[in-house]
Motif scaffolding. Structure first.
Motif, short mmCIF file in Angstrom:
data_model
loop_
_atom_site.label_atom_id
_atom_site.label_comp_id
_atom_site.label_asym_id
_atom_site.label_seq_id
_atom_site.Cartn_x
_atom_site.Cartn_y
_atom_site.Cartn_z
N LEU A 260 0.83 -1.19 0.00
CA LEU A 260 0.00 0.00 0.00
C LEU A 260 0.87 1.25 0.00
O LEU A 260 2.09 1.19 0.16
CB LEU A 260 -0.91 0.02 1.23
CG LEU A 260 -1.98 -1.07 1.34
CD1 LEU A 260 -2.67 -1.00 2.70
CD2 LEU A 260 -3.00 -0.96 0.21
N LEU A 261 0.21 2.40 -0.17
CA LEU A 261 0.86 3.71 -0.10
C LEU A 261 0.24 4.47 1.06
O LEU A 261 -0.88 4.20 1.46
CB LEU A 261 0.65 4.47 -1.41
CG LEU A 261 1.02 3.71 -2.70
CD1 LEU A 261 0.55 4.48 -3.91
CD2 LEU A 261 2.50 3.46 -2.76
N TRP A 262 0.97 5.45 1.58
CA TRP A 262 0.42 6.24 2.67
C TRP A 262 0.95 7.66 2.64
O TRP A 262 1.94 7.96 2.00
CB TRP A 262 0.72 5.59 4.03
CG TRP A 262 2.18 5.59 4.41
CD1 TRP A 262 3.10 4.64 4.13
CD2 TRP A 262 2.87 6.62 5.14
NE1 TRP A 262 4.33 4.98 4.64
CE2 TRP A 262 4.22 6.19 5.27
CE3 TRP A 262 2.49 7.83 5.70
CZ2 TRP A 262 5.19 6.95 5.93
CZ3 TRP A 262 3.45 8.60 6.37
CH2 TRP A 262 4.78 8.15 6.48
N GLU A 263 0.26 8.52 3.41
CA GLU A 263 0.73 9.88 3.66
C GLU A 263 0.28 10.27 5.07
O GLU A 263 -0.65 9.66 5.63
CB GLU A 263 0.16 10.86 2.63
CG GLU A 263 -1.34 11.02 2.67
CD GLU A 263 -1.84 12.10 1.73
OE1 GLU A 263 -1.14 13.14 1.62
OE2 GLU A 263 -2.89 11.93 1.11
N PRO A 264 0.94 11.26 5.69
CA PRO A 264 0.55 11.68 7.04
C PRO A 264 -0.87 12.21 7.07
O PRO A 264 -1.35 12.82 6.10
CB PRO A 264 1.55 12.78 7.37
CG PRO A 264 2.70 12.55 6.45
CD PRO A 264 2.13 11.98 5.20
N ALA A 265 -1.56 11.98 8.18
CA ALA A 265 -2.92 12.47 8.35
C ALA A 265 -3.20 12.70 9.83
O ALA A 265 -2.54 12.11 10.69
CB ALA A 265 -3.93 11.47 7.77
N ALA A 266 -4.17 13.56 10.10
CA ALA A 266 -4.53 13.87 11.48
C ALA A 266 -5.58 12.89 11.99
O ALA A 266 -6.72 13.23 12.27
CB ALA A 266 -5.05 15.31 11.56
N ALA B 287 -4.16 6.73 13.56
CA ALA B 287 -3.01 6.02 13.01
C ALA B 287 -1.89 6.97 12.61
O ALA B 287 -0.74 6.57 12.47
CB ALA B 287 -3.44 5.19 11.81
N GLY B 288 -2.23 8.26 12.40
CA GLY B 288 -1.23 9.22 11.95
C GLY B 288 -0.95 9.12 10.47
O GLY B 288 -0.09 9.83 9.93
N LYS B 289 -1.68 8.24 9.78
CA LYS B 289 -1.48 8.00 8.36
C LYS B 289 -2.82 7.68 7.69
O LYS B 289 -3.74 7.18 8.34
CB LYS B 289 -0.54 6.81 8.12
CG LYS B 289 0.84 6.91 8.72
CD LYS B 289 1.63 5.63 8.48
CE LYS B 289 3.01 5.68 9.11
NZ LYS B 289 3.75 4.41 8.90
N VAL B 290 -2.92 7.95 6.41
CA VAL B 290 -4.03 7.45 5.62
C VAL B 290 -3.43 6.61 4.50
O VAL B 290 -2.41 6.98 3.91
CB VAL B 290 -4.90 8.59 5.05
CG1 VAL B 290 -4.09 9.53 4.16
CG2 VAL B 290 -6.10 8.04 4.29
N TYR B 291 -4.04 5.46 4.23
CA TYR B 291 -3.50 4.49 3.28
C TYR B 291 -4.32 4.46 2.00
O TYR B 291 -5.54 4.68 2.00
CB TYR B 291 -3.47 3.09 3.90
CG TYR B 291 -2.41 2.90 4.95
CD1 TYR B 291 -1.18 2.34 4.63
CD2 TYR B 291 -2.64 3.30 6.27
CE1 TYR B 291 -0.19 2.18 5.60
CE2 TYR B 291 -1.66 3.14 7.24
CZ TYR B 291 -0.44 2.58 6.90
OH TYR B 291 0.53 2.42 7.84
#
Length: 394
Positions: free
Chosen positions: A254-260, A263-267
């Motif tokens: 999968l890929l991810w980036e930081p998010a609020a 988990a601190g991430k969205v995939y």
């Protein structure tokens, strides 16, 4: 390659293990290869700029180390166990005549033929596992092609051309694919018409301009594009809202980036559809933690109290603390029992003095075995000579 981690460095001091430090300094002073028996593990240590390696018979668990405790930035290879500093970058802000500015990265890569790090003119770099190939982007981002650089020769072997401008690239964990994030503007650009106030001064600011990403199969160079606009609820990977590169999950699925979020991430999957947090990563006690190669431990956060400069290591199954080790931030696992960490100078860690004067350190889970891997960085957080390593599997 991976907001500036030093912005989270803690302003603390630590009681040092004087006996251990004396032994380490003695080893460094020799300037030649020696063997350090640490917790039952034989560690081959190359100090200073020498290239001599120990020829002693080492057990299968031996951890091979190349340490450059007097070099900052390093000139000769730094490595420990299965990880090496394959390169590093420094940053500066260049002002432009029209009132805009750009954050400029200067990358140095390890050249296997020259046996040292060499400065490059690439705008963006990532290194494949094995340290034989680097993906590079030319200046004036976004770029319209990706160079596949031979790290032994310093020459581009082939170019992968794309239709949409690319601002950042990252190899998958197995080195077989690339994720290339696309932008309509330079993701490191700072623009006058997006200005904000910093320390009572008006300065140019970033603009979110991500358009999507390519997933590139390196066996065929086939590039598949998916649209993905910038997020508004999370920071950019490199600390500014302009750069919002996609990253690979630890298993490369999968890929991810930081998010609020929790988990601190969205995939996402490779077609930009949101995905659930992977089961393994959802169960981890620390969203930003790094698993040990055997999956038994995960890096935790800073845990210094009463003047200590220590971070915690957690049991990956229970989330309970399993060790306290020296360091402000734990970066990577050299093997199942040793970590590479940033640690500030114990004598200068007081706030306002030298809390950012830190070096790479190899630390053991027993909390006592430490080997300086690099010299100290400049104490000022925004100093243009501060370097950030690329840590790669070798």
């Amino acid at each position: 390659m991976k907001s500036d981690p030093q912005s989270r460095e803690k302003l603390m001091t630590q009681k040092t293990h004087e006996q251990k430090q004396r032994r380490t300094r003695a080893l460094i002073a020799v300037g030649a290869a020696v063997s350090l028996v640490a917790g039952g593990t034989v560690i081959a240590l190359v100090a200073g700029g020498g290239d001599t390696e120990s020829n002693a018979v080492k057990p299968p668990s031996a951890l091979h180390v190349l340490a450059r405790p007097e070099q900052s930035p390093p000139q000769d290879l730094i490595a420990a166990g299965g990880v090496a500093v394959s390169g590093y970058h420094t940053t500066k802000i260049a002002n432009e005549a029209d009132g805009d500015a750009v954050v400029t990265y200067t990358w140095s890569l390890y050249n296997a033929a020259a046996k040292r790090y060499q400065k490059t003119d690439w705008a963006w770099v990532d290194v494949a596992p094995g340290m034989r190939t680097a993906a590079v982007l030319e200046r004036d981002l976004p770029a319209d092609r990706i160079g596949m650089l031979n790290m032994a020769t310093g020459k581009v072997q082939r170019w992968i051309k794309v239709d949409k401008g690319i601002g950042g690239v990252q190899f998958s964990p197995d080195g077989k694919s690339l994720i290339a994030t696309t932008y309509s503007l330079n993701p490191d650009g700072l623009f006058k018409d997006a200005s904000y106030r910093l320390n009572r001064k008006k300065v140019p600011g970033p603009k979110p301009s991500r358009t999507g990403f390519y997933v590139i199969d390196l066996a065929t160079d086939k590039a598949s594009f998916s649209a993905l606009p910038p997020r508004k609820d999370g920071p950019g990977v490199y600390g500014g809202a302009g750069r919002q590169d996609l990253r690979w999950s630890s298993d490369g699925k999968l890929l991810w980036e930081p998010a609020a979020n929790k988990a601190g991430k969205v995939y996402y999957n490779e077609h930009a559809h949101k995905s659930a947090v992977p089961e393994l990563e959802a169960s981890l006690p620390s969203p930003g933690g790094v698993l040990s190669p055997d999956g038994a431990h995960i890096t935790g956060s800073f845990a210094g109290e009463d003047g200590q400069i220590v971070s915690e290591v957690l049991d990956a199954k229970t989330g309970k603390r399993s060790a306290l080790v020296p360091g402000q931030q734990l970066l990577a696992w050299a093997d199942d029992d040793h970590l590479i960490a940033w640690r500030c100078d114990p004598e200068q860690c007081e706030p306002g003095k030298g809390e950012f004067r830190n070096r790479l350190l190899l630390v053991g889970l027993n909390g006592e075995d430490t080997i300086p891997l690099s010299g100290f960085r400049q104490a000022k957080l925004r100093d243009e000579n501060r370097w950030t390593p690329i840590l790669s599997d070798r």
